[in-house]
Design a protein around this motif. Structure first.
Motif, PDB file in Angstrom:
ATOM      1  N   GLU A  51      39.989  36.653  35.045  1.00 22.94           N
ATOM      2  CA  GLU A  51      41.080  36.366  35.962  1.00 22.94           C
ATOM      3  C   GLU A  51      41.904  35.180  35.477  1.00 22.94           C
ATOM      4  O   GLU A  51      43.134  35.192  35.576  1.00 22.94           O
ATOM      5  CB  GLU A  51      40.531  36.091  37.361  1.00 22.94           C
ATOM      6  CG  GLU A  51      41.589  35.872  38.430  1.00 22.94           C
ATOM      7  CD  GLU A  51      42.434  37.110  38.707  1.00 22.94           C
ATOM      8  OE1 GLU A  51      43.523  36.957  39.319  1.00 22.94           O
ATOM      9  OE2 GLU A  51      42.033  38.231  38.318  1.00 22.94           O
ATOM     10  N   LYS A  97      50.195  36.029  32.655  1.00 21.44           N
ATOM     11  CA  LYS A  97      51.318  36.194  33.585  1.00 21.44           C
ATOM     12  C   LYS A  97      52.250  34.989  33.541  1.00 21.44           C
ATOM     13  O   LYS A  97      53.475  35.135  33.607  1.00 21.44           O
ATOM     14  CB  LYS A  97      50.796  36.401  35.010  1.00 21.44           C
ATOM     15  CG  LYS A  97      50.297  37.808  35.284  1.00 21.44           C
ATOM     16  CD  LYS A  97      50.334  38.157  36.760  1.00 21.44           C
ATOM     17  CE  LYS A  97      51.750  38.288  37.268  1.00 21.44           C
ATOM     18  NZ  LYS A  97      51.818  38.813  38.648  1.00 21.44           N
ATOM     19  N   SER A 136      52.869  35.786  42.136  1.00 24.32           N
ATOM     20  CA  SER A 136      51.539  35.932  41.542  1.00 24.32           C
ATOM     21  C   SER A 136      50.445  36.135  42.576  1.00 24.32           C
ATOM     22  O   SER A 136      49.396  36.704  42.264  1.00 24.32           O
ATOM     23  CB  SER A 136      51.213  34.709  40.688  1.00 24.32           C
ATOM     24  OG  SER A 136      52.100  34.612  39.599  1.00 24.32           O
ATOM     25  N   LEU A 182      45.891  35.345  34.544  1.00 25.90           N
ATOM     26  CA  LEU A 182      46.898  34.461  35.131  1.00 25.90           C
ATOM     27  C   LEU A 182      47.641  33.686  34.048  1.00 25.90           C
ATOM     28  O   LEU A 182      48.848  33.440  34.165  1.00 25.90           O
ATOM     29  CB  LEU A 182      46.243  33.504  36.125  1.00 25.90           C
ATOM     30  CG  LEU A 182      45.694  34.158  37.403  1.00 25.90           C
ATOM     31  CD1 LEU A 182      44.982  33.117  38.257  1.00 25.90           C
ATOM     32  CD2 LEU A 182      46.803  34.835  38.196  1.00 25.90           C
TER      33      LEU A 182
END
Length: 486
Positions: A440, A447, A321, A444
């Motif tokens: 953001e 993800k 990541s 994340l």
């Protein structure tokens, strides 16, 4: 169009379909079918005093009813004696031992339902299976209900695979390229060392018809004719064969039987028998709710393109990541269907942040482009499913699903909003605005969801807990739980 392909090799299939042709009419007797929300399995509303839920009250939901089959044998006067005997054997005059076996199965399912409902009424905390293996409420609608259901499936669920039919159209299927999920499942049920297959048909909860629509297209279809009649005839003959040779189809009007196919023409092939189409469980990649796919009984199958039968090595271990992904979004693909032309019209060559191509430049690699991108655009082609969705999951590239009427795989238990973005086709002109607006922190979070859900979309050999084979079976198991056979 993918479905027009498959082409050659017509000779080998003809003998198979002829061998399945029989003179008897399928034994379809009259039944009173009462649809009742006895369990309300996927609703958070109390039904008959039972809180049935894989969903929390704040999440979207849809109801999946139990179907209670109350068989009353009333064959028409013109039916043959062979037809009548088949109907009688499957209902009114079943041997006592068969009835007892059926009662035992239903009692076990009733206990499973009760255990799942009890788990569902909890607060849905994270479930730690062992070590750091966690089922988190971040990606599951109700992790406690799902885990209890999964354990009940492992403990009880039995599948009988019909032996009728000849290779290659039955008992075989494609294990590489575009329809891999079809052949891999058939092969696992035929040859795998899994706990679910049973040779005792009386002990089975569901009955699998292991024909391959992809191989029907290869061996029975005449290229460029778009005539699917041979496919329908094969399915019709196969159902006639099993329904006259065995009592199980007639016993529930096919409701505890399932087929599986990833070919675009799977739904059309299933029209070869009206009961199969309307009542049986159809496991389909082409899960289009506007074309007869019914999520109350049918199962959405992930489409996976395995070139050469393996996952591309670049997708096995995507970058961590903390590695930057410089490109906002990526798509490369031909103009198939109504959605891709809209995407290409608005974004092909229009923006340096959105890399949208009809044909990928020769100096670029498709999977490298996915791994460089934060978002992977997944528009439907002629049919709703796209292998790009699973490829994006593997690449940890957030899938952006551009589709109408697509019932997403395993959406009974998975919260797709936790690891993907769905954009209405009408919003394609605003696509960059929508993606840039993802913070953001939200990116994340998505993800992390991809990383957690990946195992559910892997085709392992041998199979492993919670992988795609088991998730497909779990989807079938859920629909069998909602079927109360009287």
């Amino acid at each position: 169009m993918k479905s027009g392909g498959g082409g050659g090799g017509g000779g080998g299939g003809g003998g198979v379909i002829c061998s399945l042709s029989i003179g008897l009419v399928s034994a379809v007797f009259g039944a009173s079918i009462t649809v009742v929300f006895l369990l309300g399995y996927f609703s958070h509303k109390p039904i008959n005093g039972v809180l049935a839920s894989f969903y929390t009250p704040s999440q979207p939901q849809f109801n999946i009813p139990i179907v209670e089959l109350l068989a009353h044998t009333r064959p028409p006067d013109h039916e043959s004696r062979a037809h009548l005997l088949s109907s009688e054997f499957s209902s009114k005059f079943k041997p006592a031992g068969t009835r007892r076996a059926g009662n035992k199965l239903e009692q076990g399912l009733a206990r499973a339902r009760a255990a799942i409902l009890k788990a569902a009424s909890g607060t849905s905390p994270s479930i730690i299976i062992k070590n750091n293996d966690i089922l988190s409420p971040a990606i599951y609608r109700n992790p406690t209900a799902f885990y209890q259901s999964y354990k009940e499936m492992e403990r009880r669920f039995k599948v009988y695979v019909y032996q009728e039919g000849e290779l290659p159209i039955v008992h075989d299927g494609p294990c590489k390229d575009i329809y891999s999920s079809e052949g891999r499942f058939i092969h696992e049920m035929e040859h795998g060392n899994n706990r679910f297959k049973t040779s005792n048909a009386q002990a089975a909860h569901v009955y699998f018809m292991p024909f391959s629509v992809t191989w029907m297209v290869k061996y029975l279809y005449k290229p460029n004719t778009y005539n699917v009649t041979p496919l329908k005839e094969f399915v019709s003959d196969y159902v006639k064969l099993i329904s006259t040779k065995h009592p199980f189809w007639n016993r529930t009007q096919g409701a505890d039987h399932f087929m599986l196919t990833c070919h675009d023409w799977g739904p059309k092939a299933s029209q070869g028998n009206a009961i199969l189409y309307n009542t049986s469980i159809r496991v389909l990649c082409n899960a289009n709710s506007s074309e007869g796919f019914d999520p109350t009984k049918d199962v959405s199958l992930p489409e996976i393109h395995l070139y050469g039968g393996i996952v591309n090595p670049k997708l096995i271990s995507p970058p961590p990541s903390n590695i930057s992904r410089p490109d906002l979004a990526f798509f490369a693909g031909g103009i198939h269907g109504p959605i891709r032309p809209i995407l290409l019209k608005h974004w092909r060559g229009k923006d340096t942040d959105l890399h949208v191509y009809e044909y990928l430049p020769k100096d670029q690699d498709y999977y490298d482009a996915m791994l460089r991108s934060k978002f992977c655009l997944c528009p439907s082609g002629y049919e709703v499913a796209s292998p790009r969705i699973v490829e994006a999951i593997y690449a940890e590239c957030i899938p952006v699903i551009l589709s109408d009427h697509y019932v997403l795989p395993f959406s009974d238990v998975l919260r797709w909003e936790a690891f993907s973005i769905q954009v209405d086709v009408s919003e394609i002109p605003r696509l960059k605005e929508i993606l840039v607006a993802v913070s953001e922190d939200e990116y994340l979070r998505l993800k992390e969801g991809l990383r957690a859900v990946r195992r559910h979309f892997i085709l392992n050999q041998p199979v492993k807990r919670f992988d795609m084979f088991h998730m497909i079976l779990h989807s079938v198991w859920l629909r069998r739980l909602n079927l109360k056979v009287g």
